[in-house]
Scaffold this motif. Structure first.
Motif, PDB file in Angstrom:
ATOM      1  N   PRO A  51      19.773 -21.191 -37.445  1.00 19.01           N
ATOM      2  CA  PRO A  51      20.192 -20.894 -36.078  1.00 19.01           C
ATOM      3  C   PRO A  51      19.232 -19.656 -35.769  1.00 19.01           C
ATOM      4  O   PRO A  51      18.674 -19.161 -36.661  1.00 19.01           O
ATOM      5  CB  PRO A  51      21.606 -20.497 -36.009  1.00 19.01           C
ATOM      6  CG  PRO A  51      22.154 -21.290 -37.354  1.00 19.01           C
ATOM      7  CD  PRO A  51      20.904 -21.409 -38.211  1.00 19.01           C
ATOM      8  N   ARG A  62      22.285 -19.246 -31.785  1.00 22.94           N
ATOM      9  CA  ARG A  62      22.459 -20.715 -31.177  1.00 22.94           C
ATOM     10  C   ARG A  62      21.474 -21.581 -31.935  1.00 22.94           C
ATOM     11  O   ARG A  62      20.618 -21.370 -32.509  1.00 22.94           O
ATOM     12  CB  ARG A  62      21.797 -20.783 -29.784  1.00 22.94           C
ATOM     13  CG  ARG A  62      22.896 -19.701 -28.804  1.00 22.94           C
ATOM     14  CD  ARG A  62      21.979 -19.330 -27.805  1.00 22.94           C
ATOM     15  NE  ARG A  62      22.418 -20.239 -26.448  1.00 22.94           N
ATOM     16  CZ  ARG A  62      22.053 -20.494 -25.265  1.00 22.94           C
ATOM     17  NH1 ARG A  62      20.982 -19.782 -24.807  1.00 22.94           N
ATOM     18  NH2 ARG A  62      22.223 -21.320 -24.675  1.00 22.94           N
ATOM     19  N   GLY A  64      20.436 -24.610 -34.746  1.00 21.50           N
ATOM     20  CA  GLY A  64      20.863 -24.855 -36.326  1.00 21.50           C
ATOM     21  C   GLY A  64      20.977 -26.438 -36.587  1.00 21.50           C
ATOM     22  O   GLY A  64      21.792 -27.034 -35.778  1.00 21.50           O
ATOM     23  N   ARG A  67      24.799 -27.104 -37.780  1.00 26.58           N
ATOM     24  CA  ARG A  67      25.885 -27.401 -36.247  1.00 26.58           C
ATOM     25  C   ARG A  67      25.511 -28.521 -35.478  1.00 26.58           C
ATOM     26  O   ARG A  67      26.707 -29.216 -35.060  1.00 26.58           O
ATOM     27  CB  ARG A  67      25.742 -25.979 -35.592  1.00 26.58           C
ATOM     28  CG  ARG A  67      26.136 -24.674 -36.286  1.00 26.58           C
ATOM     29  CD  ARG A  67      25.645 -23.627 -35.345  1.00 26.58           C
ATOM     30  NE  ARG A  67      26.115 -22.169 -35.848  1.00 26.58           N
ATOM     31  CZ  ARG A  67      25.798 -20.964 -35.657  1.00 26.58           C
ATOM     32  NH1 ARG A  67      24.946 -20.858 -34.594  1.00 26.58           N
ATOM     33  NH2 ARG A  67      26.223 -19.970 -36.144  1.00 26.58           N
ATOM     34  N   ILE A 280      18.977 -25.926 -29.179  1.00 27.35           N
ATOM     35  CA  ILE A 280      19.934 -25.133 -28.429  1.00 27.35           C
ATOM     36  C   ILE A 280      20.892 -25.964 -28.096  1.00 27.35           C
ATOM     37  O   ILE A 280      21.975 -25.812 -27.822  1.00 27.35           O
ATOM     38  CB  ILE A 280      19.294 -24.125 -27.729  1.00 27.35           C
ATOM     39  CG1 ILE A 280      18.506 -23.037 -28.289  1.00 27.35           C
ATOM     40  CG2 ILE A 280      20.542 -23.426 -26.980  1.00 27.35           C
ATOM     41  CD1 ILE A 280      17.654 -22.334 -27.644  1.00 27.35           C
ATOM     42  N   LYS A 306      26.442 -24.497 -31.164  1.00 32.76           N
ATOM     43  CA  LYS A 306      26.857 -23.130 -31.531  1.00 32.76           C
ATOM     44  C   LYS A 306      27.962 -23.089 -32.428  1.00 32.76           C
ATOM     45  O   LYS A 306      28.587 -24.093 -32.616  1.00 32.76           O
ATOM     46  CB  LYS A 306      27.206 -22.254 -30.322  1.00 32.76           C
ATOM     47  CG  LYS A 306      28.421 -22.764 -29.546  1.00 32.76           C
ATOM     48  CD  LYS A 306      28.748 -21.864 -28.286  1.00 32.76           C
ATOM     49  CE  LYS A 306      29.975 -22.378 -27.461  1.00 32.76           C
ATOM     50  NZ  LYS A 306      29.864 -21.558 -26.181  1.00 32.76           N
ATOM     51  N   SER A 307      28.369 -22.031 -33.169  1.00 29.66           N
ATOM     52  CA  SER A 307      29.352 -22.017 -34.029  1.00 29.66           C
ATOM     53  C   SER A 307      30.746 -21.955 -33.233  1.00 29.66           C
ATOM     54  O   SER A 307      30.928 -21.536 -32.163  1.00 29.66           O
ATOM     55  CB  SER A 307      29.143 -20.498 -34.908  1.00 29.66           C
ATOM     56  OG  SER A 307      29.374 -19.719 -34.099  1.00 29.66           O
TER      57      SER A 307
END
Length: 307
Positions: A51, A62, A64, A67, A280, A306-307
């Motif tokens: 990220p 954002r 990664g 994810r 992203i 995103k997480s």
């Protein structure tokens, strides 16, 4: 006798119909029912495996690959038919590429079970021999119809198109790359011959639609979304061709919240989508096939990673 004849007629009616149905190809059943297909896609990930750092910047935290992999697996668990594609520029942009020359990127895509990718200009950045080495580790094909690698080390290591079968549907997918001259140093693309993309796209899409009888035709494009001059872009590609249903784009790092429609040479809509850069976002397009028609879900959109 009348009763026997009546029973015989009923027997023939029932079992004669069954025989006719039994003789139908499985595809006939598939096309007569409603079938859903979810297409997931990325572009221009540029070696962004982690990220973005939490440094207060616009993209902080954002992206990664962990994810993204989690999100993809969640969608696969929810949807029966999923295809996952990339529109090129896997490489270059973080120290991962400087150190490992693309191997972590390819291995991550293997773990996420990508179905195919096309080739971006930055995928040449490690040189032709590095492309051979890293692409050789991929568990998915690299599709490119307008690069002729005949006189290079990449000869025979790509495919112009591939057909994927999902629940009776035939999905034809091909790739297009951007003109290398002036963008990629000659010593990196060597004797690669660039073939004009519009003519190529029309020819390949016609094969997929008419000869291979594909239900849906997708182009993985690294041409770019739109330009202010005559350069061939995804929007130009859509408007100047036939038989393409969806263009999954890259190169210009264009963020589209949802796919856009452009009319083709026959006045039919072509979907175009692109989801920025660096992983992203994950593009998602949900389709329903029913009685020869395709419906695009209204909530098809880019999903933030995103997480």
């Amino acid at each position: 006798m009348d009763a026997l004849q009546s029973n015989r007629r009923e027997f023939l009616k029932i079992f004669g119909t069954a025989a006719v149905i039994g003789g139908l190809a499985p595809e006939a059943f598939a096309r007569s029912k409603s079938t859903t297909l979810t297409i997931l896609h990325t572009n221009d990930v540029h070696s962004r495996l982690d990220p973005f750092p939490m440094d207060g910047s616009r993209n902080a935290g954002r992206g990664g690959i962990v994810r993204r992999a989690t999100l993809i697996e969640q969608i696969r668990n929810e949807q029966p038919n999923v295809l996952l594609f990339d529109a090129g520029d896997l490489f270059q942009g973080t120290p991962y590429f400087n150190l490992y020359k693309g191997e972590p990127e390819v291995q991550a895509m293997n773990r996420m079970r990508y179905d195919a990718s096309t080739i971006g200009n930055h995928d040449f950045d490690g040189g032709m021999d590095n492309m051979v080495l890293q692409f050789g580790k991929a568990a998915f094909p690299f599709l490119i119809a307008n690069y002729d690698f005949k006189n290079t080390a990449m000869n025979g290591r790509t495919e112009p198109y591939r057909i994927f079968k999902k629940d009776g549907l035939k999905i034809g997918v091909f790739g297009l790359g951007i003109r290398p001259e002036g963008l990629i140093p000659k010593e990196l693309f060597k004797e690669t011959v660039y073939v004009e993309p519009l003519e190529t796209a029309n020819a390949v899409a016609a094969v997929l639609r008419n000869d291979k009888k594909c239900d849906y035709v997708i182009c993985l494009s690294h041409l770019g979304y739109q330009y202010n001059d005559s350069t061939v872009s995804d929007r130009v590609l859509a408007s100047k061709t036939r038989n393409i249903d969806l263009i999954i784009g890259g190169h210009t790092h264009t963020f589209l919240d949802a796919p856009v429609n452009v009319l083709n040479q026959d006045g039919l809509p072509v979907l175009i989508n692109q989801v920025g850069f660096a992983g992203i976002y994950l593009g998602r397009i949900d389709l329903t096939f029913e009685q020869g028609k395709v419906k695009v879900a209204a909530d098809s959109k880019a999903v933030e990673v995103k997480s």
